[in-house]
Scaffold this motif. Structure first.
Motif, PDB file in Angstrom:
ATOM      1  N   LEU A   1       0.828  -1.206   0.000  1.00 10.09           N
ATOM      2  CA  LEU A   1       0.000   0.000   0.000  1.00 10.09           C
ATOM      3  C   LEU A   1       0.862   1.256   0.000  1.00 10.09           C
ATOM      4  N   ARG A   2       1.935   1.250   0.782  1.00 14.03           N
ATOM      5  CA  ARG A   2       2.829   2.409   0.822  1.00 14.03           C
ATOM      6  C   ARG A   2       3.449   2.658  -0.549  1.00 14.03           C
ATOM      7  N   LEU A   3       3.933   1.600  -1.190  1.00 15.61           N
ATOM      8  CA  LEU A   3       4.597   1.760  -2.484  1.00 15.61           C
ATOM      9  C   LEU A   3       3.615   2.171  -3.573  1.00 15.61           C
ATOM     10  N   LEU A   4       2.418   1.592  -3.578  1.00 15.50           N
ATOM     11  CA  LEU A   4       1.416   1.975  -4.564  1.00 15.50           C
ATOM     12  C   LEU A   4       1.057   3.447  -4.438  1.00 15.50           C
ATOM     13  N   ALA A   5       1.026   3.952  -3.196  1.00 18.23           N
ATOM     14  CA  ALA A   5       0.689   5.358  -2.978  1.00 18.23           C
ATOM     15  C   ALA A   5       1.740   6.301  -3.538  1.00 18.23           C
ATOM     16  N   THR A   6       2.973   5.815  -3.704  1.00 19.10           N
ATOM     17  CA  THR A   6       4.034   6.659  -4.264  1.00 19.10           C
ATOM     18  C   THR A   6       4.095   6.571  -5.786  1.00 19.10           C
ATOM     19  N   GLY A   7       3.222   5.731  -6.399  1.00 13.35           N
ATOM     20  CA  GLY A   7       3.185   5.646  -7.849  1.00 13.35           C
ATOM     21  C   GLY A   7       3.923   4.472  -8.451  1.00 13.35           C
TER      22      GLY A   7
ATOM     23  N   SER B   1       4.660   0.814  -9.966  1.00 10.53           N
ATOM     24  CA  SER B   1       3.819  -0.070 -10.763  1.00 10.53           C
ATOM     25  C   SER B   1       3.441  -1.305  -9.958  1.00 10.53           C
ATOM     26  N   VAL B   2       2.334  -1.927 -10.337  1.00  8.75           N
ATOM     27  CA  VAL B   2       1.866  -3.121  -9.645  1.00  8.75           C
ATOM     28  C   VAL B   2       2.910  -4.241  -9.733  1.00  8.75           C
ATOM     29  N   THR B   3       3.518  -4.402 -10.898  1.00  6.22           N
ATOM     30  CA  THR B   3       4.525  -5.455 -11.080  1.00  6.22           C
ATOM     31  C   THR B   3       5.732  -5.218 -10.184  1.00  6.22           C
ATOM     32  N   ARG B   4       6.192  -3.976 -10.122  1.00  8.00           N
ATOM     33  CA  ARG B   4       7.354  -3.671  -9.290  1.00  8.00           C
ATOM     34  C   ARG B   4       7.030  -3.846  -7.808  1.00  8.00           C
ATOM     35  N   VAL B   5       5.835  -3.462  -7.404  1.00  7.90           N
ATOM     36  CA  VAL B   5       5.433  -3.627  -6.006  1.00  7.90           C
ATOM     37  C   VAL B   5       5.395  -5.110  -5.640  1.00  7.90           C
ATOM     38  N   ALA B   6       4.843  -5.921  -6.528  1.00 11.19           N
ATOM     39  CA  ALA B   6       4.788  -7.364  -6.268  1.00 11.19           C
ATOM     40  C   ALA B   6       6.186  -7.922  -6.048  1.00 11.19           C
ATOM     41  N   HIS B   7       7.134  -7.503  -6.877  1.00 10.67           N
ATOM     42  CA  HIS B   7       8.510  -7.993  -6.760  1.00 10.67           C
ATOM     43  C   HIS B   7       9.156  -7.487  -5.468  1.00 10.67           C
ATOM     44  N   GLN B   8       9.020  -6.208  -5.170  1.00 13.18           N
ATOM     45  CA  GLN B   8       9.677  -5.632  -4.000  1.00 13.18           C
ATOM     46  C   GLN B   8       9.116  -6.184  -2.688  1.00 13.18           C
TER      47      GLN B   8
ATOM     48  N   ASP C   1      -4.111 -11.373  -6.523  1.00 12.66           N
ATOM     49  CA  ASP C   1      -5.096 -12.225  -5.849  1.00 12.66           C
ATOM     50  C   ASP C   1      -5.112 -11.962  -4.343  1.00 12.66           C
ATOM     51  N   THR C   2      -3.934 -11.851  -3.725  1.00 15.78           N
ATOM     52  CA  THR C   2      -3.861 -11.601  -2.279  1.00 15.78           C
ATOM     53  C   THR C   2      -4.413 -10.229  -1.940  1.00 15.78           C
ATOM     54  N   PHE C   3      -4.074  -9.225  -2.743  1.00 18.37           N
ATOM     55  CA  PHE C   3      -4.543  -7.861  -2.506  1.00 18.37           C
ATOM     56  C   PHE C   3      -6.068  -7.798  -2.627  1.00 18.37           C
ATOM     57  N   ARG C   4      -6.610  -8.443  -3.663  1.00 18.62           N
ATOM     58  CA  ARG C   4      -8.062  -8.428  -3.847  1.00 18.62           C
ATOM     59  C   ARG C   4      -8.770  -9.109  -2.677  1.00 18.62           C
ATOM     60  N   ALA C   5      -8.215 -10.215  -2.200  1.00 23.60           N
ATOM     61  CA  ALA C   5      -8.828 -10.914  -1.072  1.00 23.60           C
ATOM     62  C   ALA C   5      -8.815 -10.055   0.189  1.00 23.60           C
ATOM     63  N   ALA C   6      -7.769  -9.253   0.366  1.00 21.18           N
ATOM     64  CA  ALA C   6      -7.646  -8.433   1.574  1.00 21.18           C
ATOM     65  C   ALA C   6      -8.500  -7.177   1.515  1.00 21.18           C
ATOM     66  N   PHE C   7      -8.555  -6.518   0.339  1.00 19.67           N
ATOM     67  CA  PHE C   7      -9.169  -5.189   0.257  1.00 19.67           C
ATOM     68  C   PHE C   7     -10.391  -5.103  -0.639  1.00 19.67           C
ATOM     69  N   GLY C   8     -10.730  -6.183  -1.344  1.00 16.35           N
ATOM     70  CA  GLY C   8     -11.943  -6.182  -2.136  1.00 16.35           C
ATOM     71  C   GLY C   8     -11.811  -5.597  -3.521  1.00 16.35           C
ATOM     72  N   HIS C   9     -10.601  -5.246  -3.949  1.00 19.46           N
ATOM     73  CA  HIS C   9     -10.375  -4.714  -5.284  1.00 19.46           C
ATOM     74  C   HIS C   9      -8.921  -4.952  -5.643  1.00 19.46           C
ATOM     75  N   THR C  10      -8.571  -4.754  -6.905  1.00 16.60           N
ATOM     76  CA  THR C  10      -7.199  -4.996  -7.346  1.00 16.60           C
ATOM     77  C   THR C  10      -6.313  -3.802  -7.006  1.00 16.60           C
ATOM     78  N   PRO C  11      -5.002  -3.991  -6.931  1.00 13.40           N
ATOM     79  CA  PRO C  11      -4.104  -2.850  -6.679  1.00 13.40           C
ATOM     80  C   PRO C  11      -4.185  -1.815  -7.794  1.00 13.40           C
ATOM     81  N   GLY C  12      -4.417  -2.241  -9.034  1.00 16.06           N
ATOM     82  CA  GLY C  12      -4.566  -1.285 -10.114  1.00 16.06           C
ATOM     83  C   GLY C  12      -5.789  -0.405  -9.954  1.00 16.06           C
ATOM     84  N   ALA C  13      -6.887  -0.986  -9.463  1.00 21.87           N
ATOM     85  CA  ALA C  13      -8.114  -0.215  -9.216  1.00 21.87           C
ATOM     86  C   ALA C  13      -7.882   0.789  -8.105  1.00 21.87           C
ATOM     87  N   ARG C  14      -7.094   0.412  -7.077  1.00 17.54           N
ATOM     88  CA  ARG C  14      -6.805   1.348  -5.984  1.00 17.54           C
ATOM     89  C   ARG C  14      -6.072   2.578  -6.504  1.00 17.54           C
TER      90      ARG C  14
END
Length: 244
Positions: free
Chosen positions: A203-209, A211-218, A229-242
């Motif tokens: 969530l912190r990294l996505l807020a700084t802009g 990419s979803v792929t880079r966040v997954a790796h980091q 899949d894990t993000f959607r299960a936790a928050f009800g939407h995809t990281p890209g939608a956030r």
């Protein structure tokens, strides 16, 4: 009880917080709902931390010493309440439905509404809060020094792939003892705690802009699809939608 100088009014309103900005530790003599209408917000107490996207709000009971930090440009919406519609005496993350979101945004920003309109909004807001389910976005802080050392290793590098046995060797503790401490100290298993940590960092990294792929790796996911899949299960939407 926290010191008097740390007492702040549990205001209802909006406060912009710049990316990386913080509100120092304080407490309120009323209950408070904390919501990020924009950006990502963390709420930290001595017991642990919560970090929430726009689909979650944090319930902060009166008397709870806590501090905030913003990730990305954040609009902090707060509602001070005499009531305790949730019956909770500890902080908790609440699901924010589309209706509850609009109520929070309107109630905290519509200063022109008359007293009767505000009263009606207040009653509907309380009703929606009672209906809001709780969701675990909580990352507890360990008390045991050995477990804290393991958790610190992962906070420094959430993508660290080592098992609990391997991490235990580094801090001089057995996997069996650490597993027991996770249950008693954290109230969850080691894999559950590590997933929560990785979601917080994501969530912190996505807020700084990032990419979803880079966040997954980091953050240590084996693939972007596993992260989504894990993000959607936790928050009800995809990281890209956030991010959108």
């Amino acid at each position: 009880m926290p010191e008097t100088r740390q007492l702040r009014p549990a205001n209802t309103g909006i406060r912009p917080i710049p990316a990386g900005g913080a509100i120092e530790a304080h407490w309120h003599d009323r209950n408070q709902i904390v919501y990020a209408g924009r950006g990502v917000l963390s709420v930290t107490t001595d017991a642990g931390s919560w970090i929430v996207p726009g689909t979650r709000a944090i319930w902060v009971p009166a008397g709870t010493l806590h501090e905030h930090r913003a990730y990305g440009e954040t609009a902090l919406h707060t509602v001070g309440l005499e009531e305790n519609p949730l019956g909770l005496d500890a902080p908790s993350a609440l699901v924010v439905s589309p209706l509850l979101r609009e109520l929070l945004l309107t109630y905290t920003s519509d200063e022109e509404a008359d007293a009767d309109e505000r009263r009606r909004l207040h009653l509907v807001l309380l009703d929606q809060l009672r209906r809001s389910p709780q969701r675990p976005t909580y990352l507890p802080t360990p008390r045991d020094a050995r477990l804290a050392a393991v958790c610190d290793l992962l906070r420094d590098n959430p993508a660290d792939p080592r098992t609990l046995t391997e991490l235990g060797r580094e801090v001089g503790a057995s996997e069996r003892n650490l597993s027991r401490l996770c249950r008693t100290d954290l109230g969850m298993t080691f894999p559950q705690w590590r997933t929560q940590l990785r979601l917080h960092q994501a969530l912190r990294l996505l807020a700084t802009g990032e990419s979803v792929t880079r966040v997954a790796h980091q953050c240590g996911w084996a693939s972007t699809s596993a992260f989504i899949d894990t993000f959607r299960a936790a928050f009800g939407h995809t990281p890209g939608a956030r991010r959108a």
